[in-house]
Design a protein around this motif. Structure first.
Motif, mmCIF file in Angstrom:
data_model
loop_
_atom_site.group_PDB
_atom_site.id
_atom_site.type_symbol
_atom_site.label_atom_id
_atom_site.label_comp_id
_atom_site.label_asym_id
_atom_site.label_seq_id
_atom_site.Cartn_x
_atom_site.Cartn_y
_atom_site.Cartn_z
ATOM 1 N N PRO A 217 139.853 97.029 -7.072
ATOM 2 C CA PRO A 217 139.225 95.831 -6.494
ATOM 3 C C PRO A 217 138.868 96.006 -5.020
ATOM 4 C CG PRO A 217 141.239 95.249 -7.689
ATOM 5 C CD PRO A 217 141.174 96.745 -7.652
ATOM 6 N N GLY A 218 139.601 96.881 -4.309
ATOM 7 C CA GLY A 218 139.345 97.089 -2.882
ATOM 8 C C GLY A 218 137.994 97.700 -2.568
ATOM 9 N N SER A 219 137.304 98.208 -3.583
ATOM 10 C CA SER A 219 135.975 98.797 -3.333
ATOM 11 C C SER A 219 134.867 97.896 -3.878
ATOM 12 C CB SER A 219 135.859 100.173 -3.990
ATOM 13 O OG SER A 219 135.894 100.046 -5.402
ATOM 14 N N GLU A 220 135.188 96.620 -4.057
ATOM 15 C CA GLU A 220 134.274 95.726 -4.764
ATOM 16 C C GLU A 220 132.867 95.638 -4.147
ATOM 17 O OE1 GLU A 220 136.103 92.228 -6.975
ATOM 18 O OE2 GLU A 220 134.886 91.242 -5.430
ATOM 19 N N TYR A 221 132.748 95.866 -2.853
ATOM 20 C CA TYR A 221 131.420 95.731 -2.223
ATOM 21 C C TYR A 221 130.583 97.002 -2.378
ATOM 22 C CZ TYR A 221 128.243 93.214 0.914
ATOM 23 O OH TYR A 221 127.177 92.526 1.436
ATOM 24 N N VAL A 222 131.187 98.052 -2.956
ATOM 25 C CA VAL A 222 130.437 99.292 -3.226
ATOM 26 C C VAL A 222 129.782 99.121 -4.590
ATOM 27 C CG1 VAL A 222 130.568 101.804 -3.435
ATOM 28 C CG2 VAL A 222 132.202 100.606 -1.968
ATOM 29 N N ASN A 223 128.466 99.162 -4.635
ATOM 30 C CA ASN A 223 127.751 98.890 -5.888
ATOM 31 C C ASN A 223 126.425 99.650 -5.899
ATOM 32 O OD1 ASN A 223 127.163 97.647 -8.358
ATOM 33 N ND2 ASN A 223 126.214 95.862 -7.383
ATOM 34 N N GLY A 224 126.160 100.329 -7.002
ATOM 35 C CA GLY A 224 124.881 101.027 -7.155
ATOM 36 C C GLY A 224 124.840 102.387 -6.480
ATOM 37 N N GLN A 225 126.027 102.968 -6.194
ATOM 38 C CA GLN A 225 126.069 104.231 -5.447
ATOM 39 C C GLN A 225 126.449 105.422 -6.328
ATOM 40 O OE1 GLN A 225 124.976 104.167 -2.235
ATOM 41 N NE2 GLN A 225 124.570 102.086 -2.957
ATOM 42 N N THR A 226 125.872 106.562 -6.033
ATOM 43 C CA THR A 226 126.272 107.819 -6.664
ATOM 44 C C THR A 226 126.773 108.726 -5.554
ATOM 45 O OG1 THR A 226 124.662 107.534 -8.423
ATOM 46 C CG2 THR A 226 125.483 109.771 -8.069
ATOM 47 N N ILE A 227 128.049 109.081 -5.618
ATOM 48 C CA ILE A 227 128.701 109.794 -4.514
ATOM 49 C C ILE A 227 129.008 111.229 -4.932
ATOM 50 C CG2 ILE A 227 130.739 109.799 -3.001
ATOM 51 C CD1 ILE A 227 130.843 106.698 -3.538
ATOM 52 N N ALA A 228 128.499 112.190 -4.184
ATOM 53 C CA ALA A 228 128.768 113.603 -4.488
ATOM 54 C C ALA A 228 130.157 113.982 -4.026
ATOM 55 C CB ALA A 228 127.729 114.488 -3.811
ATOM 56 N N ILE A 229 130.818 114.842 -4.806
ATOM 57 C CA ILE A 229 132.089 115.430 -4.363
ATOM 58 C C ILE A 229 132.038 116.896 -4.795
ATOM 59 C CG2 ILE A 229 133.249 114.389 -6.397
ATOM 60 C CD1 ILE A 229 135.857 114.423 -4.670
ATOM 61 N N ASP A 230 131.507 117.723 -3.913
ATOM 62 C CA ASP A 230 131.227 119.119 -4.272
ATOM 63 C C ASP A 230 131.412 120.077 -3.096
ATOM 64 O OD1 ASP A 230 129.052 118.480 -2.680
ATOM 65 O OD2 ASP A 230 127.573 119.436 -3.985
ATOM 66 N N GLY A 231 132.102 119.640 -2.058
ATOM 67 C CA GLY A 231 132.305 120.505 -0.890
ATOM 68 C C GLY A 231 131.025 120.748 -0.093
ATOM 69 N N GLY A 232 129.978 119.998 -0.422
ATOM 70 C CA GLY A 232 128.695 120.211 0.260
ATOM 71 C C GLY A 232 127.820 121.256 -0.423
ATOM 72 N N ALA A 233 128.188 121.619 -1.664
ATOM 73 C CA ALA A 233 127.497 122.740 -2.318
ATOM 74 C C ALA A 233 126.019 122.491 -2.560
ATOM 75 C CB ALA A 233 128.185 123.069 -3.645
ATOM 76 N N TRP A 234 125.677 121.281 -2.954
ATOM 77 C CA TRP A 234 124.269 121.136 -3.335
ATOM 78 C C TRP A 234 123.333 121.166 -2.140
ATOM 79 C CZ3 TRP A 234 120.305 117.296 -3.473
ATOM 80 C CH2 TRP A 234 120.639 116.068 -2.924
ATOM 81 N N GLN A 235 123.850 120.774 -0.970
ATOM 82 C CA GLN A 235 123.019 120.953 0.230
ATOM 83 C C GLN A 235 122.882 122.440 0.561
ATOM 84 O OE1 GLN A 235 125.383 118.546 0.151
ATOM 85 N NE2 GLN A 235 124.646 116.703 1.176
ATOM 86 N N ALA A 236 123.960 123.203 0.285
ATOM 87 C CA ALA A 236 123.960 124.617 0.678
ATOM 88 C C ALA A 236 123.160 125.489 -0.289
ATOM 89 C CB ALA A 236 125.397 125.126 0.747
ATOM 90 N N THR A 237 123.328 125.240 -1.581
ATOM 91 C CA THR A 237 122.770 126.197 -2.562
ATOM 92 C C THR A 237 121.948 125.540 -3.657
ATOM 93 O OG1 THR A 237 124.653 125.973 -4.066
ATOM 94 C CG2 THR A 237 124.880 127.605 -2.309
ATOM 95 N N GLY A 238 121.881 124.212 -3.673
ATOM 96 C CA GLY A 238 121.267 123.507 -4.796
ATOM 97 C C GLY A 238 122.294 123.164 -5.859
ATOM 98 N N GLY A 239 123.425 123.882 -5.863
ATOM 99 C CA GLY A 239 124.535 123.551 -6.763
ATOM 100 C C GLY A 239 124.204 123.609 -8.238
ATOM 101 N N ASN A 240 123.161 124.340 -8.620
ATOM 102 C CA ASN A 240 122.798 124.358 -10.040
ATOM 103 C C ASN A 240 122.703 125.805 -10.545
ATOM 104 O OD1 ASN A 240 120.304 125.316 -9.197
ATOM 105 N ND2 ASN A 240 119.335 123.306 -9.289
ATOM 106 N N PHE A 241 121.998 125.998 -11.645
ATOM 107 C CA PHE A 241 122.012 127.304 -12.312
ATOM 108 C C PHE A 241 120.761 128.141 -12.040
ATOM 109 C CE2 PHE A 241 125.188 124.907 -14.555
ATOM 110 C CZ PHE A 241 126.193 125.861 -14.699
#
Ligand code: HXC
Length: 272
Positions: A217-241
């Motif tokens: 409930p403490g995060s109730e005002y967070v809505n409609g967000q997609t949050i990355a948790i990847d150590g910053g990989a996708w900015q560095a390498t694209g994080g894909n195949f």
């Protein structure tokens, strides 16, 4: 994630096609963490590719423990393949789990929450490919991008009803099933992390902490967000195949053989 919710006192239901595996996991987590705050985990066998099976599962939960206060869409199916090697059945095997299954589960719960006037938090586990695509895992990238659109759309449509939507886009958090299909016969996707800005894969408690926050409930005002948790990989390498463009026919033949052996072994354990 189930372990973390249970530690904090939640009543958790985990679902999957291998009934024995989810029941054993549920019993293990409850035994280990239930006493801490009165949490519990129950395992239910369900194949979310079958819409009627979803309704049955949600009926069982509602009549067993009462209405859910949250839903984590974590079910996924994926394997690396050249897109030109995919049959329509191969596409469906992934899209029916990730795209249709997650949507129908969300819809089934959502209709009940709306009818009963209840608040809820829906959390979908996506990937950073929802922003930049991923070669060689195209059905997964397409399906998860669809769920990203669902997250943004329903956050607005159902927000005023007290039902909020967020998503987590993890980088590599190696699990047995994922490594067998995304890096077959090798170190495992997430095993070789030299190019990750943090030089390591994710740790499960790191993922669980973010999931707990977004479900609470403490995060109730967070809505409609997609949050990355990847150590910053996708900015560095694209994080894909994209690196797999270097593979030759023989490498793809070996990968396909290894993946299909894993799929067959898993199928043998399914109870639904
Ligand atoms: C080409 C393949 C293939 C391959 C299977 N197929 N493997 N085609 N290359 N390597 C084709 C088959 O030939 C068949 O088509 C069709 O796909 C269905 O295959 P089945 O083995 O019959 O399907 P099924 O047993 O239902 O397996 C479904 C699955 C399986 C999705 C393929 O992997 C599964 O259930 N996985 C669940 C767990 C999972 O995958 N977890 C990892 C998610 S990781 P034809 O036409 O021949 O009949 C993830 C992480 C992403 O999503 C984020 C990372 C950052």
């Amino acid at each position: 994630m189930a372990e973390a919710f249970c530690m904090l006192g939640a009543r958790v239901y985990i679902c999957g096609r291998r009934g024995g595996v989810v029941e054993a996991a549920a019993a293990e987590i409850t035994a280990e963490h239930g006493a801490l705050a009165g949490g519990s985990v129950t395992g239910l066998a369900c194949d979310i590719r079958v819409p009627e099976a979803i309704s049955d599962m949600v009926d069982r939960i509602w009549s067993d423990g009462g209405a859910l206060t949250g839903l984590v869409n974590n079910a996924a199916g994926n394997f690396i393949s050249r897109t030109e090697d995919l049959s329509t059945r191969a596409f469906d095997a992934i899209a029916n789990i990730v795209f249709r299954g997650s949507f129908f589960t969300t819809l089934d719960c959502g209709k009940r929450w709306i009818k009963e006037g209840r608040k809820a938090s829906v959390l979908s586990i996506l990937t950073t490919w929802v922003w930049n695509g991923s070669p060689f895992t195209v059905p997964s990238a397409m399906s998860k991008a669809g769920l990203n659109a669902m997250t943004q759309s329903l956050a607005v449509e159902w927000g005023h009803k007290g039902i909020r939507f967020n998503a987590i886009a993890p980088g590599p958090f190696p699990t047995e099933g994922m490594s067998a299909r995304l890096n077959p016969g090798q170190a495992g996707y997430g095993g070789e992390m030299a190019h990750n800005p943090l030089h390591r894969a994710g740790r499960m408690p790191e993922l669980a902490n973010l999931a707990v926050y977004l479900m609470a409930p403490g995060s109730e005002y967070v809505n409609g967000q997609t949050i990355a948790i990847d150590g910053g990989a996708w900015q560095a390498t694209g994080g894909n195949f994209s690196a797999l463009t270097a593979w030759d026919d023989e490498a793809w033949r070996r990968a396909r053989e290894a993946i299909q052996a894993t799929n067959a072994a898993d199928r043998a354990q399914r109870t639904v």
